[in-house]
Design an enzyme around this catalytic site. Structure first.
Site, short mmCIF file in Angstrom:
data_model
loop_
_atom_site.label_atom_id
_atom_site.label_comp_id
_atom_site.label_asym_id
_atom_site.label_seq_id
_atom_site.Cartn_x
_atom_site.Cartn_y
_atom_site.Cartn_z
N LYS A 42 0.84 -1.12 0.08
CA LYS A 42 -0.05 0.08 0.10
C LYS A 42 0.74 1.33 -0.17
O LYS A 42 0.24 2.39 -0.34
CB LYS A 42 -0.84 0.22 1.32
CG LYS A 42 -1.87 -1.24 1.31
CD LYS A 42 -2.37 -1.18 2.85
CE LYS A 42 -2.28 -2.58 3.15
NZ LYS A 42 -2.99 -2.50 4.63
N ASP A 62 14.48 -1.40 0.88
CA ASP A 62 15.45 -1.62 2.05
C ASP A 62 16.21 -2.46 1.95
O ASP A 62 17.26 -2.33 1.36
CB ASP A 62 14.23 -2.01 3.30
CG ASP A 62 14.75 -1.92 4.76
OD1 ASP A 62 15.80 -1.20 4.93
OD2 ASP A 62 14.41 -2.89 5.51
N LYS A 122 17.33 2.97 1.39
CA LYS A 122 18.25 2.75 2.35
C LYS A 122 19.43 1.86 2.05
O LYS A 122 19.25 0.45 2.16
CB LYS A 122 17.74 2.08 3.57
CG LYS A 122 16.44 2.80 4.42
CD LYS A 122 16.08 1.99 5.44
CE LYS A 122 14.65 2.21 6.02
NZ LYS A 122 13.98 1.38 6.94
N PHE A 158 13.78 3.54 10.53
CA PHE A 158 12.39 3.26 10.09
C PHE A 158 11.65 4.48 10.03
O PHE A 158 11.64 5.43 10.92
CB PHE A 158 12.05 2.45 11.48
CG PHE A 158 10.66 1.42 10.69
CD1 PHE A 158 10.74 0.56 10.03
CD2 PHE A 158 9.40 2.12 10.96
CE1 PHE A 158 9.67 -0.23 9.66
CE2 PHE A 158 8.27 1.64 10.22
CZ PHE A 158 8.35 0.53 9.70
N VAL A 159 11.04 4.54 8.89
CA VAL A 159 10.44 5.84 8.48
C VAL A 159 8.77 5.67 8.19
O VAL A 159 8.43 4.58 8.02
CB VAL A 159 11.08 6.65 7.27
CG1 VAL A 159 12.48 7.09 7.85
CG2 VAL A 159 10.99 5.64 6.11
N ASP A 216 3.70 3.07 6.64
CA ASP A 216 2.92 3.18 7.82
C ASP A 216 3.79 3.08 8.96
O ASP A 216 4.85 2.66 8.93
CB ASP A 216 1.66 2.05 7.70
CG ASP A 216 2.74 0.47 7.82
OD1 ASP A 216 3.56 0.28 6.72
OD2 ASP A 216 2.46 -0.05 8.35
N ARG A 252 -0.20 6.81 7.18
CA ARG A 252 0.25 6.94 5.99
C ARG A 252 -0.33 8.08 5.08
O ARG A 252 0.30 8.64 4.21
CB ARG A 252 -0.64 5.73 4.86
CG ARG A 252 -0.08 4.58 5.61
CD ARG A 252 -0.72 3.14 4.52
NE ARG A 252 -0.46 1.87 4.91
CZ ARG A 252 0.41 1.25 4.85
NH1 ARG A 252 1.44 1.41 3.95
NH2 ARG A 252 0.35 -0.09 5.08
#
Ligand code: IMP
Ligand code: MG
Length: 185
Positions: free
Chosen positions: A46, A107, A135, A156-157, A163, A169
């Site tokens: 999503k 990632d 990343k 972690f974003v 989300d 979001r």
């Protein structure tokens, strides 16, 4: 009222910077695809939704869109499980078409490497990848990313499609979460 504010360590990319970069990515895509026909943007659900809808407004080459849903996380986890599952596949044939994957973040690269292999097996005319975030320090699989919005550190974003435990979001910026914080705790 729940607020996301306690979860934010810092705002990594503000709305103005994000939108300016997306416009520039659109311009680059317009130039690269100006002589190609049958462009299909494939949005990975999503997380890629906000990025797709803003990006496509800057893409003036005629194009269609479609969606795939892929998961590589266990529920609530923040690390890729390494096992990729297709939750929603395309509903059209992509043979001979020019495909551009629109993804929120790369990632470890596990998810995109899998998706790339899957789509290449369907014989498209071309396949490129456009990721808003990357990343690089986390990469386990080396995959070519043709268009990258921003390279970010190993944090972690969330926000702008990404989300925090399925929430937030909708935020128009990208924020780094304070270590150890969970939205439902
Ligand atoms: P990968 O397979 O490790 O490259 O993971 C890619 C997927 O993990 C992305 O498409 C995201 O859905 C999710 N992901 C990775 N890092 C983050 C993050 O910092 N915030 C939110 N989701 C992330
Ligand atoms: Mg994703």
């Amino acid at each position: 009222m729940h607020s996301y504010l306690p979860f934010i360590e810092e705002i990594l990319i503000d709305e103005e910077t994000l939108q300016a970069r997306i416009e520039a990515l659109g311009a680059q895509i317009n130039a690269d695809y100006s002589h190609m026909s049958d462009l299909l943007l494939i949005c990975v659900l999503k997380g890629g939704v906000l990025f797709l809808t803003d990006l496509m407004r800057h893409i003036h080459v005629p194009h269609a869109i479609d969606f795939m849903a892929i998961s590589s996380y266990g529920p609530g986890a923040r690390e890729s499980s390494g096992i990729v599952r297709i939750d929603l596949d395309l509903r059209q044939n992509v043979e001979g078409r020019n495909l551009l994957i629109v993804e929120d973040i790369v990632d470890t690269g596990t998810t995109l490497a899998y998706l790339r292999r899957l789509l290449l097996a369907r014989n498209p005319a071309s396949l490129r990848i456009c990721a808003l975030l990357s990343k690089p320090s986390r990469r386990l699989t080396d995959i070519p990313i043709d268009y990258v919005g921003f390279e970010i550190p190993d944090k972690f974003v969330f926000g702008y499609g990404l989300d925090l435990d399925e929430l937030y979001r909708n935020l128009p910026f990208i924020a780094a979460v304070k270590p150890g914080m969970y939205a439902h705790s």
